[in-house]
Design a protein around this motif. Structure first.
Motif, PDB file in Angstrom:
ATOM      1  N   VAL A   1       0.775  -1.222  -0.088  1.00 31.91           N
ATOM      2  CA  VAL A   1      -0.037  -0.007  -0.156  1.00 31.91           C
ATOM      3  C   VAL A   1       0.972   1.326   0.010  1.00 31.91           C
ATOM      4  O   VAL A   1       0.245   2.320   0.064  1.00 31.91           O
ATOM      5  CB  VAL A   1      -1.024   0.097   1.058  1.00 31.91           C
ATOM      6  N   GLY A   2       2.236   1.133  -0.067  1.00 31.29           N
ATOM      7  CA  GLY A   2       2.966   2.311   0.052  1.00 31.29           C
ATOM      8  C   GLY A   2       3.364   2.586   1.566  1.00 31.29           C
ATOM      9  O   GLY A   2       2.779   2.329   2.212  1.00 31.29           O
TER      10      GLY A   2
ATOM     11  N   LEU B   1       8.531  10.834  -3.110  1.00 29.83           N
ATOM     12  CA  LEU B   1       9.040  10.665  -1.633  1.00 29.83           C
ATOM     13  C   LEU B   1       9.246   9.017  -1.540  1.00 29.83           C
ATOM     14  O   LEU B   1      10.219   8.654  -1.057  1.00 29.83           O
ATOM     15  CB  LEU B   1       7.941  11.039  -0.529  1.00 29.83           C
ATOM     16  N   GLU B   2       8.131   8.302  -2.013  1.00 29.81           N
ATOM     17  CA  GLU B   2       8.390   7.009  -1.704  1.00 29.81           C
ATOM     18  C   GLU B   2       9.261   6.084  -2.486  1.00 29.81           C
ATOM     19  O   GLU B   2       9.965   5.239  -2.444  1.00 29.81           O
ATOM     20  CB  GLU B   2       6.999   6.217  -1.512  1.00 29.81           C
ATOM     21  N   GLY B   3       9.537   6.880  -3.733  1.00 29.83           N
ATOM     22  CA  GLY B   3      10.406   6.126  -4.702  1.00 29.83           C
ATOM     23  C   GLY B   3      11.932   6.381  -4.818  1.00 29.83           C
ATOM     24  O   GLY B   3      12.546   5.759  -5.600  1.00 29.83           O
ATOM     25  N   THR B   4      12.237   6.979  -3.789  1.00 31.17           N
ATOM     26  CA  THR B   4      13.999   7.508  -3.905  1.00 31.17           C
ATOM     27  C   THR B   4      14.345   7.239  -2.408  1.00 31.17           C
ATOM     28  O   THR B   4      13.699   7.763  -1.665  1.00 31.17           O
ATOM     29  CB  THR B   4      14.124   8.735  -4.309  1.00 31.17           C
ATOM     30  N   PRO B   5      15.565   6.936  -2.269  1.00 26.31           N
ATOM     31  CA  PRO B   5      16.147   6.936  -0.897  1.00 26.31           C
ATOM     32  C   PRO B   5      16.107   8.159  -0.193  1.00 26.31           C
ATOM     33  O   PRO B   5      15.853   8.066   1.085  1.00 26.31           O
ATOM     34  CB  PRO B   5      17.644   6.315  -1.055  1.00 26.31           C
TER      35      PRO B   5
ATOM     36  N   GLY C   1      13.932  10.501  -0.692  1.00 28.79           N
ATOM     37  CA  GLY C   1      12.728  10.981  -0.297  1.00 28.79           C
ATOM     38  C   GLY C   1      12.186   9.972   0.910  1.00 28.79           C
ATOM     39  O   GLY C   1      11.285  10.521   1.863  1.00 28.79           O
ATOM     40  N   ARG C   2      12.454   8.542   0.798  1.00 34.22           N
ATOM     41  CA  ARG C   2      11.978   7.833   1.900  1.00 34.22           C
ATOM     42  C   ARG C   2      12.677   8.267   3.224  1.00 34.22           C
ATOM     43  O   ARG C   2      12.022   8.150   4.167  1.00 34.22           O
ATOM     44  CB  ARG C   2      12.766   6.329   1.681  1.00 34.22           C
ATOM     45  N   ASN C   3      14.085   8.646   3.401  1.00 38.79           N
ATOM     46  CA  ASN C   3      14.259   9.427   4.511  1.00 38.79           C
ATOM     47  C   ASN C   3      13.635  10.460   5.166  1.00 38.79           C
ATOM     48  O   ASN C   3      13.220  10.520   6.420  1.00 38.79           O
ATOM     49  CB  ASN C   3      15.936   9.709   4.262  1.00 38.79           C
ATOM     50  N   ILE C   4      13.140  11.336   4.050  1.00 35.38           N
ATOM     51  CA  ILE C   4      12.279  12.419   4.876  1.00 35.38           C
ATOM     52  C   ILE C   4      10.844  11.914   5.373  1.00 35.38           C
ATOM     53  O   ILE C   4      10.829  12.101   6.448  1.00 35.38           O
ATOM     54  CB  ILE C   4      11.750  13.223   3.349  1.00 35.38           C
TER      55      ILE C   4
ATOM     56  N   MET D   1      12.968  -1.677   3.516  1.00 38.06           N
ATOM     57  CA  MET D   1      12.798  -0.823   2.377  1.00 38.06           C
ATOM     58  C   MET D   1      14.448  -0.560   1.581  1.00 38.06           C
ATOM     59  O   MET D   1      14.734  -0.598   0.479  1.00 38.06           O
ATOM     60  CB  MET D   1      12.222   0.550   2.389  1.00 38.06           C
ATOM     61  N   ALA D   2      15.476  -0.268   2.629  1.00 40.05           N
ATOM     62  CA  ALA D   2      16.663  -0.107   2.201  1.00 40.05           C
ATOM     63  C   ALA D   2      17.471  -1.511   1.730  1.00 40.05           C
ATOM     64  O   ALA D   2      18.340  -1.570   0.954  1.00 40.05           O
ATOM     65  CB  ALA D   2      17.615   0.484   3.172  1.00 40.05           C
ATOM     66  N   LYS D   3      17.344  -2.460   2.751  1.00 45.87           N
ATOM     67  CA  LYS D   3      18.117  -3.668   2.650  1.00 45.87           C
ATOM     68  C   LYS D   3      17.296  -5.047   2.011  1.00 45.87           C
ATOM     69  O   LYS D   3      17.979  -6.055   1.971  1.00 45.87           O
ATOM     70  CB  LYS D   3      18.737  -3.920   3.972  1.00 45.87           C
ATOM     71  N   GLY D   4      16.190  -4.750   1.591  1.00 43.04           N
ATOM     72  CA  GLY D   4      15.387  -5.860   1.141  1.00 43.04           C
ATOM     73  C   GLY D   4      14.624  -6.715   2.272  1.00 43.04           C
ATOM     74  O   GLY D   4      14.732  -6.418   3.311  1.00 43.04           O
ATOM     75  N   LEU D   5      13.714  -7.475   1.676  1.00 42.87           N
ATOM     76  CA  LEU D   5      12.745  -8.161   2.451  1.00 42.87           C
ATOM     77  C   LEU D   5      13.223  -9.204   3.462  1.00 42.87           C
ATOM     78  O   LEU D   5      12.898  -9.030   4.859  1.00 42.87           O
ATOM     79  CB  LEU D   5      11.804  -9.129   1.653  1.00 42.87           C
ATOM     80  N   THR D   6      14.417  -9.851   3.118  1.00 43.24           N
ATOM     81  CA  THR D   6      14.773 -10.989   3.939  1.00 43.24           C
ATOM     82  C   THR D   6      15.543 -10.041   5.264  1.00 43.24           C
ATOM     83  O   THR D   6      15.329 -10.517   6.477  1.00 43.24           O
ATOM     84  CB  THR D   6      15.910 -11.709   3.473  1.00 43.24           C
TER      85      THR D   6
END
Ligand SMILES: C[C@H](O)CC(=O)SCCNC(=O)CCNC(=O)[C@H](O)C(C)(C)COP(=O)(O)OP(=O)(O)OC[C@H]1O[C@@H](n2cnc3c(N)ncnc32)[C@H](O)[C@@H]1OP(=O)(O)O
Length: 715
Positions: A157-158, A219-223, A225-228, A259-264
């Protein structure tokens, strides 16, 4: 042995996996189901005739209510909890990795681990049933979604929506869930299964994508942006929790890392944080509230006496309280309510109170205008005792005037049936005194709501000596239908909630007179964990209301309730609080004109009225001391209430304080908190204050006895 997971194959190649925990009203996830679900998954994998799988619940009105909270409660160590989370990860990963399409068909509550199970399916469809709610309420238990939710939810869902859901624990209705992309379809319950089967027959598909605004996408699509987003969320959490709740920051960290390092990696972080939270004292306290309230839902308040059905209610008085009571009676309990007031103005107030609330629902699209109008039609009004012969309960919410209440008791006995209950919403008058005017005192009871009625979850049900068990049970059931959590308390000045609140407020007023500033007092108690500080609360409740209760409590309960001189001075200056725009803070245009901003500002002229100059500092130590002085007064009095039988149990005392006053939930309520600090420690603090400030801090006998014998309230 009966199974929890039952697999049925259809001729069209779709298998239906029905989850139905034997002997339970609701499905919950338990570690012991591991071997069974693993076996079912292996069977599905091995059977090439199965082209798709639909996961559904065998319970009538619920899907899965999450992980079994008792199982989490039984974890002795963080390692135990981590193992549970990891076990869930393995099963959900297996389900997700099935080659065939897996569809979750959701009807009823789908919460916590239940939603995480649905998230591991490839698509989701839910019913339009009013009981269908989806969410991850773990944060309310001091936990985080530990079954992969912190990873799968943001991916579906974002990040923004997922954080909002996880940090608030809010539950979504079917249409909201569809709009957010949590489910792919919403259908009537009657065609839920068939719709899920059709989805499965169409093959594996990606879940529906919902449109996001450009800003959200950026915001959600870039590192960066996500940090913000994460930094912003972190700041909001700190502002709201004041560092008292560890779960929200851990939720943000799980999403950030995942989100940065993957699901596992995300799942690994999730399991570690989940484990720490399960064994945290905050979660233990919050879980105790869940167990307490669940237990209370089953109690009648009067042993095994059955409540009578309430078909019609009457409310006397159309003011703020009367309007609120009539409103929850019609809109929540869906019981017709007739409001009587002496003035047409009072009646139209009550009607507009209910209408505004319902219309909010229409504006937010939670209900249609037709539903609003239907519910409104349940409320009727009168200036005379007409159309009330068949009322099963009459709730009076008129002025605190014993003579007036006596008149009403007589009126109701004359105009209504023999069994009609007379429930008084008094906040200070003993119910036995109100019942003195009754020829059928067994029908008289107290039913004390808190303002604003539609928001405050607690009601106190007050039985006097002659109240019948049937009256108690019927009143408790009525309050519960209104969506309230009732606690049955004994008759006595201030009952429970106002009694423990009064001493806390008096101490705050005393501190004010000693030179603590209004902001400092409020900040200290908010930092401690209360939703608002005592000065704000006094402004909201009304300084005049607070001042009126104190003398009653003092005369009935003793010197320790004597209010500090502050109240008289404030009232002499006509300071009643928000209602007349004059209190500790500035209100209305005055505040706006002077400061052109929204933040609440202290009305500095209050200090001159009190004849003092504030000297308090903002140091942390000082703030802890301020909070402690107010809180220990509340704790000591809560124990006195238990000692005197005003409350029936520490559990009721905890729930009453949390739901009625907003006592910090992460502390689990006054009794839970005393247990965690130890009765001996509390007695020592009280005795230190007693030596310094006087006998109002004298520890009660029960506390002293507990301290001497090393006893606690709970196991
Ligand atoms: C790993 C995961 O991420 C961790 C988790 O999932 S933690 C759990 C998250 N889930 C929750 O917090 C939901 C808790 N449950 C609820 O809020 C409510 O029970 C509900 C909204 C689902 C239903 O409410 P309501 O209809 O009033 O029924 P209610 O009386 O509360 O519950 C019915 C029964 O289900 C039990 N129950 C419901 N959810 C439960 C849960 N998660 N664990 C254990 N028991 C639960 C209740 O104890 C009660 O049992 P009883 O009949 O033996 O007394």
């Amino acid at each position: 042995m009966e199974k929890t997971f039952n697999l049925a194959r259809r001729e069209d190649g779709i298998a239906i996996l029905t989850m139905d925990v034997p002997g339970e009203t609701m499905n919950t996830l338990r570690a012991e189901f591991g071997p069974e679900i693993n076996q079912v998954l292996a069977e599905i994998k091995a059977d090439s005739s199965i082209k798709g799988l639909v996961l559904i619940s065998g319970k009538k009105d619920s899907f899965v209510a999450g992980a079994d909270i008792s199982m989490l409660d039984a974890c002795k160590t963080a390692a135990d909890a981590k193992q549970l989370s990891q076990q869930g990860h393995v099963v959900f990963n297996e389900l997700e990795s099935l080659k065939i399409p897996v569809i979750a068909a959701i009807n009823g509550a789908c919460l916590g681990g239940g939603l995480e199970l649905a998230l591991a399916c490839h698509q989701r469809v839910c019913s339009l049933n009013s009981k269908t709610m989806m969410g991850v309420p773990e944060v309310q238990l001091g936990l985080l979604p530990g079954g992969g939710g912190t990873q799968r939810l943001p991916r579906l869902v974002g990040i923004t929506t997922a954080l909002d859901m996880m940090l608030t624990g809010k539950q979504l209705r079917p249409k909201q869930a569809l709009k957010m992309g949590l489910v792919d379809d919403v259908v009537p319950e009657s065609i839920l299964l068939e719709t899920a089967v059709e989805m499965a027959l169409k093959g594996k598909r990606a879940p529906k994508k919902v449109k996001k605004s450009l800003v959200t996408r950026l915001l959600e699509g870039t590192p960066p942006g996500r940090n913000i987003i994460f930094d912003q969320a972190g700041k909001q959490v700190e502002k709201k929790t004041h560092g008292n709740y560890p779960a929200p920051a851990k939720i943000i960290d799980c999403v950030r890392q995942g989100m940065a390092k993957g699901l596992t990696k995300g799942l690994e972080v999730e399991a570690n944080h989940f484990a720490d939270l399960v064994v945290s004292k905050e979660s233990e306290a919050l879980r105790s509230i869940f167990f307490g309230t669940t237990e209370m839902k089953k109690e009648t308040g009067a042993g095994d006496v059955e409540p009578r059905k309430v078909h019609k209610a009457m409310v006397l008085g159309g003011g703020l309280m009367g309007g609120g009571i009539a409103s929850v009676t019609t809109t929540k309990a869906k019981i017709p309510a007739r409001v009587k007031d002496i003035s047409e103005q009072g009646l139209s107030n009550a009607l507009s109170y209910a209408y505004k609330l319902l219309d909010k629902g229409v504006k937010r699209r939670h209900m249609t205008p037709a539903v609003r109008d239907n519910l409104m039609s349940l409320m009727t009004t009168t200036t005379e005792y007409k159309g009330i012969k068949d009322a099963d309960i009459v709730v009076e919410a008129v002025f605190e005037d014993l003579k007036l209440k006596h008149q009403m008791v007589k009126d109701v006995e004359r105009e209504c049936g023999e069994n009609t209950i007379f429930a008084s919403n008094t906040s200070s008058l003993p119910i036995s005194q109100i019942a003195e005017a009754a020829s059928r005192p067994e029908n008289v009871i107290g039913l004390h709501y808190f303002s604003p009625v539609e928001k405050m979850p607690l009601v106190e049900v007050i039985a006097h000596e002659k109240t019948s068990a049937e009256t108690i049970a019927t009143t408790v059931a009525f309050a519960r239908k209104q969506g309230k959590t009732p606690i049955v308390v004994q008759d006595g000045a201030g009952f429970y909630v106002n009694r423990i609140l009064a001493l806390y407020m008096n101490e705050a007023a005393q501190l004010l007179l000693e030179g603590q500033s209004v902001e400092h007092l409020d900040k200290a108690l908010v930092k401690f964990g209360f939703p608002v500080g005592p000065m704000t609360l006094l402004d909201e409740v009304g300084i005049d209301v607070g001042a009126k209760i104190s003398p009653i409590l003092e005369s009935e309960l003793g010197e320790r309730f004597k209010a500090p001189a502050a109240f008289d001075k404030l009232l002499a200056d006509d300071r009643k609080g928000r209602k007349n725009g004059k209190g500790f803070y500035l209100y209305g245009s005055k505040a706006k004109q002077r400061f052109k901003k929204k933040a609440k500002l202290v009305d500095e002229s209050v200090y001159a009225v009190l004849g003092l100059t504030p000297t308090s500092t903002d140091s942390n130590n000082d703030s802890q001391d301020v909070a402690q002085r107010c809180v220990v007064q509340m704790l000591n009095e809560a124990v006195r209430c238990l000692e005197e039988g005003i409350i029936a149990s520490p559990r009721d005392g905890d729930i009453g304080a949390i739901f009625g006053i907003g006592f910090p939930p992460f502390l689990g309520g006054p009794f839970h908190y005393i247990d965690s600090m130890g009765a001996a420690e509390l007695v020592a603090v009280l005795e230190t204050y007693q030596a310094k400030f006087g006998d109002r801090f004298t520890p009660c006998d029960r506390l002293k006895e507990m301290a001497e014998n090393g006893l606690s309230f709970f196991e």
